[in-house]
Design an enzyme around this catalytic site. Sequence first.
Site, PDB file in Angstrom:
ATOM      1  N   HIS A   1       0.839  -1.199   0.032  1.00 60.33           N
ATOM      2  CA  HIS A   1      -0.118   0.017  -0.007  1.00 60.33           C
ATOM      3  C   HIS A   1       0.794   1.358   0.148  1.00 60.33           C
ATOM      4  O   HIS A   1       0.504   2.244  -0.604  1.00 60.33           O
ATOM      5  CB  HIS A   1      -1.021   0.183   1.392  1.00 60.33           C
ATOM      6  CG  HIS A   1      -1.892  -1.159   1.463  1.00 60.33           C
ATOM      7  ND1 HIS A   1      -2.553  -1.888   0.131  1.00 60.33           N
ATOM      8  CD2 HIS A   1      -2.054  -1.847   2.499  1.00 60.33           C
ATOM      9  CE1 HIS A   1      -3.092  -2.864   0.736  1.00 60.33           C
ATOM     10  NE2 HIS A   1      -3.096  -2.882   1.767  1.00 60.33           N
TER      11      HIS A   1
ATOM     12  N   GLU B   1       0.787 -16.602 -22.105  1.00 61.10           N
ATOM     13  CA  GLU B   1       2.187 -16.780 -21.235  1.00 61.10           C
ATOM     14  C   GLU B   1       2.725 -18.056 -20.943  1.00 61.10           C
ATOM     15  O   GLU B   1       3.528 -18.232 -20.010  1.00 61.10           O
ATOM     16  CB  GLU B   1       1.554 -16.181 -19.808  1.00 61.10           C
ATOM     17  CG  GLU B   1       0.007 -16.532 -19.218  1.00 61.10           C
ATOM     18  CD  GLU B   1      -0.459 -15.637 -18.502  1.00 61.10           C
ATOM     19  OE1 GLU B   1       0.343 -14.975 -17.594  1.00 61.10           O
ATOM     20  OE2 GLU B   1      -1.717 -15.836 -18.068  1.00 61.10           O
TER      21      GLU B   1
ATOM     22  N   ASP C   1       5.641 -14.121 -16.775  1.00 54.37           N
ATOM     23  CA  ASP C   1       5.428 -15.576 -16.910  1.00 54.37           C
ATOM     24  C   ASP C   1       5.933 -16.065 -18.189  1.00 54.37           C
ATOM     25  O   ASP C   1       6.688 -17.395 -17.954  1.00 54.37           O
ATOM     26  CB  ASP C   1       4.033 -16.028 -16.674  1.00 54.37           C
ATOM     27  CG  ASP C   1       3.443 -15.847 -15.262  1.00 54.37           C
ATOM     28  OD1 ASP C   1       4.456 -15.835 -14.330  1.00 54.37           O
ATOM     29  OD2 ASP C   1       2.160 -15.593 -14.902  1.00 54.37           O
TER      30      ASP C   1
ATOM     31  N   CYS D   1       1.704  -7.060 -22.029  1.00 53.64           N
ATOM     32  CA  CYS D   1       1.901  -6.502 -20.603  1.00 53.64           C
ATOM     33  C   CYS D   1       2.965  -7.312 -20.091  1.00 53.64           C
ATOM     34  O   CYS D   1       3.181  -8.387 -20.505  1.00 53.64           O
ATOM     35  CB  CYS D   1       0.588  -6.543 -19.985  1.00 53.64           C
ATOM     36  SG  CYS D   1      -0.155  -8.355 -20.001  1.00 53.64           S
TER      37      CYS D   1
END
Length: 595
Positions: free
Chosen positions: A192, A434, A458, A505
């Site tokens: 966070h 992937e 991946d 991505c």
Amino acid sequence: MALATLSCIPISAGIAIGKAYFINRSNFGQVPRQALAEDLVEEEAARLKDAFAHAKSDLAAIRERVPAELKDHALIIDSHLMIMSDPKLQGSALNHLTTLRINAEWALEKAVADLEEAFNALDDPYFRERAQDVRLVADRVRAQLMGQKVDFKTLGSRAVLLAHDLTPADTVELQVDKIMGFATVQGGKTSHAGILAKSLGIPAVVGAGGMEEVVQDGNLVIVDGLKGLVLVEPDEDELARYGDLKYQFESYRAGIIKNCHLPGETIDGYRIKVKANIELYEEVAQVIDNGGDGIGLFRTEYTYLNRTVLPTEEELFEHYRDLADILSPRRVILRTLDLGADKFMAHFGRLEEQNPAMGLRAVRFCLRHKGLFKTQIRAILRASVVGNISIMFPMISGLKELQQSINLLRECQQELRKDGLAYNPEMPVGMMVELPSAVMTAEIMAKEVDFFSIGTNDLIQYSLGIDRTNRHVSYLYQPLHPAVVRSIKHVVDAAHQAGIECNLCGEMASDPFCIPILMGMQIDAVSLNPQTIPAIKHIIRQTTMDDCKKLLKQVLDSPTVARTNQLVRETIFQKFPDQLSFFYSLLDSEEGPSQ
């Protein structure tokens, strides 16, 4: 020389120089340990229950003060409230207290340690970091037990914030406009604290071990969010050097931000969409501010974490609809759940797996638990009425899995029609590429979907057989390995031959050494961290497709990784001598592309 220099993990680029303001919520001293007489156990258990109740009440009050623009902070605070209500933590602490006859603080610490051990056993670093949520919740309860109210003084002037860790609840109480930068002892790139720093656009580091021992309030500190350092009481030479670096970096950043809303288009007219990977609402502002063309990957997993009950269809529908509405007309690609059975033990039972990364996870898990899968698919379909939503299935290994997923989507469409609920029947459907098996069958799969999205993180690991988080073999993680480059090109070509888009991505998308090679393949879109969008757009706008194709040909002809890395590094630095030589000298990167 500085009094101390701490090595950390950089999470938000920049340099902050100022007086330290320390919020040390871990500084309760040694956890008191006391054996209890049998007749005191019931009274101590009541004290523990009261501490949970008061901590929950305080956090709920903070939740009520969350402004609308920090909607995702509210969601995370909700998750902390759920942890407080979850019988796992409080029940485990009470069990330790009554069976071992120990005081509440000690029992709570043992319960947290048990849960942290379970989280740390998970493979995914993102989920290992969620153990920190449990620790943060326990800190609030422990503060109640020890009579140390979790509170923050009002900042009198701008300062560098230092903390053991930072939560969204903290940001509600802090005057964030007075924070120049921050450093925390705990946390990682997906914590966070990291997300907060990026949303505020301020320099930040995490993992600053030893900081609590060497820094006092009022110390002059430098937070180096480029190299990942905290300097305590720097000398005059260090102050002068970092003052110059701060000016240079901010000038560089201002230059690329100025044109970030222009399209990612080469000098000779080739246009590539530059999108963002996000998982929280609070990151949406970064996407828009940094000139993102949409969301290429929205990780939907976060909504499912840290809860005692699974999210409902209505809850997910509202979540996805609001996201799409805010970003409209930019497209939002929602990736369906990419979680394993280990994240849903309370609902589906523990599943013992020696290698969860290759086990029952992602679409495999969802197809095993169709009720869970259909709830999410129905919510995505209903949200698609906004008009800019696409759905994407992760970890597809073959045609059967893809067709099963699409058939379930069609089944949900039929149910929604029967229920009289609206959806967009033309919503684009895509899949992640992937796995090597998906690469080799890309021509077959391309006939079934509207777009591909290559997940390079991946794909590289599975193709090269290495775990990049394993320090013993991480040096083998090479994005420009000939096998990886050829695999990506094969998928792009298969997509275009079928007349569908191919996006990418993963970390390769944000690497300035890789982006010209991907452009040479004529990739349609890249998706990356929102903060990196301006720099990547800047590179795209200063090159030509002809140059990219020439570089790609040289890379495809290169037989070794070492030769490729050298070739690419020399070419890119020659093309962008000012921008990259400056930026990478700050990062002190000598390893080559994408290390």
